[in-house]
Design a protein around this motif. Structure first.
Motif, PDB file in Angstrom:
ATOM      1  N   ARG A 153       0.825  -1.216   0.000  1.00 51.10           N
ATOM      2  CA  ARG A 153       0.000   0.000   0.000  1.00 51.10           C
ATOM      3  C   ARG A 153       0.856   1.262   0.000  1.00 51.10           C
ATOM      4  NH1 ARG A 153      -3.375  -3.521   2.807  1.00 51.10           N
ATOM      5  NH2 ARG A 153      -2.241  -3.266   4.758  1.00 51.10           N
ATOM      6  N   GLN A 154       2.012   1.205   0.633  1.00 53.10           N
ATOM      7  CA  GLN A 154       2.894   2.370   0.682  1.00 53.10           C
ATOM      8  C   GLN A 154       3.425   2.759  -0.691  1.00 53.10           C
ATOM      9  OE1 GLN A 154       5.917   1.369   3.557  1.00 53.10           O
ATOM     10  NE2 GLN A 154       4.496   1.467   5.302  1.00 53.10           N
ATOM     11  N   SER A 155       3.316   1.861  -1.663  1.00 53.73           N
ATOM     12  CA  SER A 155       3.769   2.175  -3.021  1.00 53.73           C
ATOM     13  C   SER A 155       2.886   3.228  -3.680  1.00 53.73           C
ATOM     14  CB  SER A 155       3.776   0.912  -3.877  1.00 53.73           C
ATOM     15  OG  SER A 155       2.437   0.472  -4.130  1.00 53.73           O
ATOM     16  N   GLY A 156       1.670   3.401  -3.173  1.00 55.27           N
ATOM     17  CA  GLY A 156       0.732   4.338  -3.780  1.00 55.27           C
ATOM     18  C   GLY A 156      -0.201   3.702  -4.786  1.00 55.27           C
ATOM     19  N   VAL A 157       0.048   2.449  -5.150  1.00 55.65           N
ATOM     20  CA  VAL A 157      -0.841   1.728  -6.060  1.00 55.65           C
ATOM     21  C   VAL A 157      -2.022   1.181  -5.246  1.00 55.65           C
ATOM     22  CG1 VAL A 157      -1.043  -0.218  -7.660  1.00 55.65           C
ATOM     23  CG2 VAL A 157       1.094   1.081  -7.530  1.00 55.65           C
ATOM     24  N   PRO A 158      -3.262   1.331  -5.722  1.00 55.92           N
ATOM     25  CA  PRO A 158      -4.401   0.752  -5.002  1.00 55.92           C
ATOM     26  C   PRO A 158      -4.216  -0.756  -4.802  1.00 55.92           C
ATOM     27  CG  PRO A 158      -5.177   2.254  -6.694  1.00 55.92           C
ATOM     28  CD  PRO A 158      -3.699   2.107  -6.903  1.00 55.92           C
ATOM     29  N   VAL A 159      -4.461  -1.220  -3.587  1.00 54.97           N
ATOM     30  CA  VAL A 159      -4.256  -2.630  -3.242  1.00 54.97           C
ATOM     31  C   VAL A 159      -5.561  -3.227  -2.729  1.00 54.97           C
ATOM     32  CG1 VAL A 159      -3.031  -4.261  -1.739  1.00 54.97           C
ATOM     33  CG2 VAL A 159      -1.821  -2.278  -2.684  1.00 54.97           C
ATOM     34  N   THR A 160      -5.915  -4.393  -3.259  1.00 57.00           N
ATOM     35  CA  THR A 160      -6.974  -5.217  -2.673  1.00 57.00           C
ATOM     36  C   THR A 160      -6.282  -6.345  -1.929  1.00 57.00           C
ATOM     37  OG1 THR A 160      -8.561  -4.742  -4.440  1.00 57.00           O
ATOM     38  CG2 THR A 160      -8.952  -6.703  -3.104  1.00 57.00           C
ATOM     39  N   GLU A 161      -6.383  -6.320  -0.601  1.00 56.33           N
ATOM     40  CA  GLU A 161      -5.740  -7.354   0.213  1.00 56.33           C
ATOM     41  C   GLU A 161      -6.800  -8.286   0.776  1.00 56.33           C
ATOM     42  OE1 GLU A 161      -3.110  -7.994   4.316  1.00 56.33           O
ATOM     43  OE2 GLU A 161      -3.317  -5.978   3.463  1.00 56.33           O
ATOM     44  N   PHE A 162      -6.742  -9.537   0.359  1.00 58.28           N
ATOM     45  CA  PHE A 162      -7.600 -10.565   0.939  1.00 58.28           C
ATOM     46  C   PHE A 162      -6.833 -11.256   2.060  1.00 58.28           C
ATOM     47  CE2 PHE A 162      -9.322 -10.368  -3.443  1.00 58.28           C
ATOM     48  CZ  PHE A 162     -10.649 -10.099  -3.138  1.00 58.28           C
ATOM     49  N   ARG A 163      -7.514 -11.496   3.166  1.00 52.54           N
ATOM     50  CA  ARG A 163      -6.905 -12.217   4.280  1.00 52.54           C
ATOM     51  C   ARG A 163      -7.697 -13.494   4.529  1.00 52.54           C
ATOM     52  NH1 ARG A 163      -5.301  -7.449   8.715  1.00 52.54           N
ATOM     53  NH2 ARG A 163      -3.666  -6.481   7.411  1.00 52.54           N
ATOM     54  N   ALA A 164      -7.008 -14.619   4.425  1.00 54.14           N
ATOM     55  CA  ALA A 164      -7.661 -15.921   4.578  1.00 54.14           C
ATOM     56  C   ALA A 164      -6.927 -16.749   5.617  1.00 54.14           C
ATOM     57  CB  ALA A 164      -7.684 -16.659   3.239  1.00 54.14           C
ATOM     58  N   ALA A 165      -7.658 -17.663   6.241  1.00 53.19           N
ATOM     59  CA  ALA A 165      -7.056 -18.611   7.185  1.00 53.19           C
ATOM     60  C   ALA A 165      -6.662 -19.865   6.401  1.00 53.19           C
ATOM     61  CB  ALA A 165      -8.041 -18.917   8.307  1.00 53.19           C
ATOM     62  N   ILE A 166      -6.961 -21.037   6.920  1.00 46.82           N
ATOM     63  CA  ILE A 166      -6.628 -22.276   6.222  1.00 46.82           C
ATOM     64  C   ILE A 166      -7.447 -22.382   4.939  1.00 46.82           C
ATOM     65  CG2 ILE A 166      -6.977 -24.778   6.319  1.00 46.82           C
ATOM     66  CD1 ILE A 166      -5.847 -24.806   9.047  1.00 46.82           C
ATOM     67  N   ILE A 167      -6.760 -22.649   3.847  1.00 46.65           N
ATOM     68  CA  ILE A 167      -7.421 -22.839   2.559  1.00 46.65           C
ATOM     69  C   ILE A 167      -7.590 -24.334   2.341  1.00 46.65           C
ATOM     70  CG2 ILE A 167      -7.229 -22.508   0.075  1.00 46.65           C
ATOM     71  CD1 ILE A 167      -5.624 -19.958   0.671  1.00 46.65           C
ATOM     72  N   SER A 190      -1.111 -25.672   5.115  1.00 42.87           N
ATOM     73  CA  SER A 190      -1.800 -25.805   6.402  1.00 42.87           C
ATOM     74  C   SER A 190      -2.808 -26.945   6.364  1.00 42.87           C
ATOM     75  CB  SER A 190      -2.512 -24.496   6.754  1.00 42.87           C
ATOM     76  OG  SER A 190      -1.593 -23.443   6.861  1.00 42.87           O
ATOM     77  N   PHE A 191      -3.560 -27.030   5.276  1.00 41.82           N
ATOM     78  CA  PHE A 191      -4.543 -28.095   5.153  1.00 41.82           C
ATOM     79  C   PHE A 191      -3.863 -29.452   5.024  1.00 41.82           C
ATOM     80  CE2 PHE A 191      -7.300 -30.762   2.395  1.00 41.82           C
ATOM     81  CZ  PHE A 191      -8.303 -30.975   3.316  1.00 41.82           C
ATOM     82  N   GLU A 192      -2.754 -29.511   4.283  1.00 43.73           N
ATOM     83  CA  GLU A 192      -2.046 -30.777   4.130  1.00 43.73           C
ATOM     84  C   GLU A 192      -1.517 -31.272   5.472  1.00 43.73           C
ATOM     85  OE1 GLU A 192      -1.891 -32.704   1.504  1.00 43.73           O
ATOM     86  OE2 GLU A 192      -3.134 -31.267   0.439  1.00 43.73           O
ATOM     87  N   MET A 193      -1.114 -30.342   6.347  1.00 38.62           N
ATOM     88  CA  MET A 193      -0.636 -30.739   7.667  1.00 38.62           C
ATOM     89  C   MET A 193      -1.762 -31.412   8.456  1.00 38.62           C
ATOM     90  SD  MET A 193       1.492 -28.450  10.400  1.00 38.62           S
ATOM     91  CE  MET A 193       0.208 -27.232  10.654  1.00 38.62           C
ATOM     92  N   ILE A 194      -2.953 -30.828   8.423  1.00 39.69           N
ATOM     93  CA  ILE A 194      -4.100 -31.432   9.104  1.00 39.69           C
ATOM     94  C   ILE A 194      -4.451 -32.772   8.470  1.00 39.69           C
ATOM     95  CG2 ILE A 194      -6.601 -31.176   9.417  1.00 39.69           C
ATOM     96  CD1 ILE A 194      -6.110 -28.235   9.983  1.00 39.69           C
ATOM     97  N   ARG A 195      -4.399 -32.832   7.148  1.00 44.72           N
ATOM     98  CA  ARG A 195      -4.721 -34.070   6.436  1.00 44.72           C
ATOM     99  C   ARG A 195      -3.795 -35.213   6.856  1.00 44.72           C
ATOM    100  NH1 ARG A 195      -5.949 -35.422   0.761  1.00 44.72           N
ATOM    101  NH2 ARG A 195      -5.572 -33.297   0.049  1.00 44.72           N
ATOM    102  N   TYR A 196      -2.491 -34.975   6.801  1.00 44.81           N
ATOM    103  CA  TYR A 196      -1.544 -36.049   7.090  1.00 44.81           C
ATOM    104  C   TYR A 196      -1.612 -36.486   8.549  1.00 44.81           C
ATOM    105  CZ  TYR A 196       0.846 -36.057   2.588  1.00 44.81           C
ATOM    106  OH  TYR A 196       1.149 -36.201   1.264  1.00 44.81           O
ATOM    107  N   LEU A 197      -1.727 -35.524   9.464  1.00 45.93           N
ATOM    108  CA  LEU A 197      -1.802 -35.888  10.881  1.00 45.93           C
ATOM    109  C   LEU A 197      -3.032 -36.747  11.153  1.00 45.93           C
ATOM    110  CD1 LEU A 197      -0.746 -32.508  12.554  1.00 45.93           C
ATOM    111  CD2 LEU A 197       0.582 -34.626  12.479  1.00 45.93           C
ATOM    112  N   THR A 198      -4.167 -36.364  10.569  1.00 49.73           N
ATOM    113  CA  THR A 198      -5.400 -37.111  10.814  1.00 49.73           C
ATOM    114  C   THR A 198      -5.365 -38.474  10.143  1.00 49.73           C
ATOM    115  OG1 THR A 198      -6.553 -34.977  10.828  1.00 49.73           O
ATOM    116  CG2 THR A 198      -7.911 -36.947  10.783  1.00 49.73           C
ATOM    117  N   GLU A 199      -4.813 -38.541   8.943  1.00 53.27           N
ATOM    118  CA  GLU A 199      -4.751 -39.806   8.216  1.00 53.27           C
ATOM    119  C   GLU A 199      -3.866 -40.825   8.930  1.00 53.27           C
ATOM    120  OE1 GLU A 199      -6.048 -41.122   5.545  1.00 53.27           O
ATOM    121  OE2 GLU A 199      -7.101 -39.480   4.547  1.00 53.27           O
ATOM    122  N   ARG A 200      -2.765 -40.366   9.489  1.00 49.90           N
ATOM    123  CA  ARG A 200      -1.723 -41.299   9.907  1.00 49.90           C
ATOM    124  C   ARG A 200      -1.710 -41.620  11.395  1.00 49.90           C
ATOM    125  NH1 ARG A 200       3.396 -39.458   6.034  1.00 49.90           N
ATOM    126  NH2 ARG A 200       2.341 -39.965   4.072  1.00 49.90           N
TER     127      ARG A 200
END
Length: 485
Positions: free
Chosen positions: A140-154, A161-171
């Protein structure tokens, strides 16, 4: 419209690019090694796409990439280069990118960051999440308009992050869990993330906004593991302990999953924070409702159709060696054991041998071991080897071949068999052929999707035998094909 995408080799960038092309945009991809994108199905002369060499840490390499660009996606993360110093690398990369975008007159930067909010003393964000937020501020400090999406686990194959949950639960049937399993999270499907990223190109109301995006459900990490186990038909017991530090947890993740400790540690430190959407602005700007966790989970795990399977399989590198080239990969919960051989025979001859496997002819190598596996399967109540095959020379989709079934067949190109014997998981055996000037390249791949720890132990215990059988089978196919020529 001309669009620049960074992170094209990543799982989000790689899925975003074909969707941008479908909408008619011209897409330029920035990659440190353009050759790594040479075999992508969208990287052809038929598509409006260009790959340029460049590195966000090298400002001199960015000028050419930004020529004529109106919208730029920032989808890179320096943590993949290692845990040490990733915050500084992220700062420099974001500053270089923002400055280059400003000088080129870019209309908008679209950035995908991390969800999380400091809520007072003792609840500071982890270094990983702090860095994600700092990158957005630097852009944002660059001066260019920014759309920032913030997401948790995808929720999607490939999300670390999801693969970590997958492997721990599977194994792990019994999981000793630290207190972060009670932290709250708002996971979001990869499909919904891509929908937001695509829509932001044309929606000016998202300019200069920080938009929190999440799915319909707010869950603890323990809830996510339990629901994963439910969907997969697994029984899991979670026991919480207060003494498992992020460092110890990262070593455990390193041991149980393919994720190295250096990457797992910053992620685990971030799990102490609740990552829940507290502002609804994204839902007001973009007119669609994200899906819930279980729906996203089932989509991520659904490999029943041919298309779903093929999108997760990785193609092996070509080989012109007369020896067998073998490799093993573990990707998205699937173990893939691949062998390649150069065969001095036309693809038609090789396919004729492959398509005649099983039944009265047998499996060309160590037939007694195949027979023993069939007998063992019958003892367990399976189909065994007694079904044989419908025709000794021809196959069609749906045909039984001993304890396999033909799932896909393309004459002189592909044969894929799905296992129907009793297994702690799911398995396929695939043969692919490519031919050039009378020489064929045979790629033989064995796929196994283990179910739980039992499935993983099964694969490791039988791997020495599988290695011998499948190597011998590949050699015999080559020898017989060359003999026919």
């Amino acid at each position: 419209m001309n669009i620049l995408v960074t992170g094209a080799t990543g799982y989000i960038g790689g899925r975003l690019i074909p969707r941008l092309l479908q909408k008619g945009y011209f897409v330029r991809c920035l990659a440190r090694r353009p050759e790594n994108l040479s075999d992508r199905p969208w990287n052809t002369s038929e598509h409006s796409v260009e790959v340029v060499a460049g590195d966000v840490l090298d400002p001199s390499s960015l000028k050419l990439a930004f020529v004529g660009v109106e919208v730029a996606y920032y989808l890179v993360h320096s943590m993949s280069a290692g845990e040490k110093g990733f915050e500084d690398r992220d700062r420099r990369a974001a500053k270089n990118f923002g400055e280059a975008a400003r000088q080129a007159g870019v209309r908008k930067i679209i950035y995908l960051g991390g969800l999380g909010e400091e809520r007072g003393l003792g609840e500071e964000l982890s270094p990983h999440l702090q860095s994600r937020h700092e990158v957005g501020e630097i852009l944002r400090q660059s001066g260019v308009p920014v759309t920032e999406f913030r997401a948790a686990i995808i929720v999607g194959s490939g999300s670390i992050s999801f693969e970590m949950i997958r492997y721990l639960t599977e194994r792990l049937p019994l999981m000793i869990c630290p207190k972060w399993v009670l932290s709250r999270c708002q996971p979001i499907s990869i499909r919904d993330v891509l929908a937001y990223l695509l829509a932001a190109v044309e929606v000016s109301a998202s300019d200069n906004k920080i938009l929190e995006i999440g799915g319909r459900d707010v869950l603890t990490y323990a809830d996510m593991m339990r629901r994963y186990a439910k969907v997969r038909g697994l029984h899991r017991l979670l026991i919480r302990v207060p003494v498992l530090t992020p460092r110890l947890s990262s070593y455990w993740v390193d041991l149980i999953t393919p994720i190295p400790a250096a990457l797992a540690r910053p992620l685990i430190e971030g799990l102490k924070n609740d990552v829940v959407c507290r502002r609804r602005e994204a839902l007001e700007i973009f007119p669609f409702q994200p899906m819930g966790y279980e729906e996203a989970l089932r989509l991520a795990l659904d490999r029943s159709s041919q298309g779903s399977i093929e999108t997760m399989w990785s193609g092996a590198e070509s080989s012109r060696s007369s020896r067998l080239a073998a490799s093993i990969q573990i990707r998205e919960g699937m173990i893939v054991e691949t062998r390649q051989a150069e065969v001095h025979a036309a693809a038609e001859k090789v396919f004729e041998v492959v398509a005649s496997l099983g039944g009265a002819r047998g499996w060309l190598y160590a037939n007694w071991m195949w027979t023993l596996r069939g007998l063992f399967d019958r003892i367990l109540g399976g189909v065994g080897m007694r079904r044989g095959r419908r025709d000794s020379r021809s196959l069609q989709v749906g045909d039984a071949v001993d304890f396999w079934r033909v799932e896909a067949i393309e004459k002189n190109r592909l044969l894929r068999l799905r296992a129907e014997m009793k297994l702690p998981g799911r398995a396929w055996l695939q043969f692919q052929l490519a031919s050039e000037q009378g020489v064929s390249r045979l790629t033989q791949s064995a796929f196994f999707e283990p179910k739980g720890l039992g499935g993983l132990l099964y694969w490791y215990l039988l791997y020495p035998m599988h290695r011998m059988i499948f190597s011998g089978l590949c050699r015999r196919i080559r020898r017989l094909s060359e003999g026919m020529s």
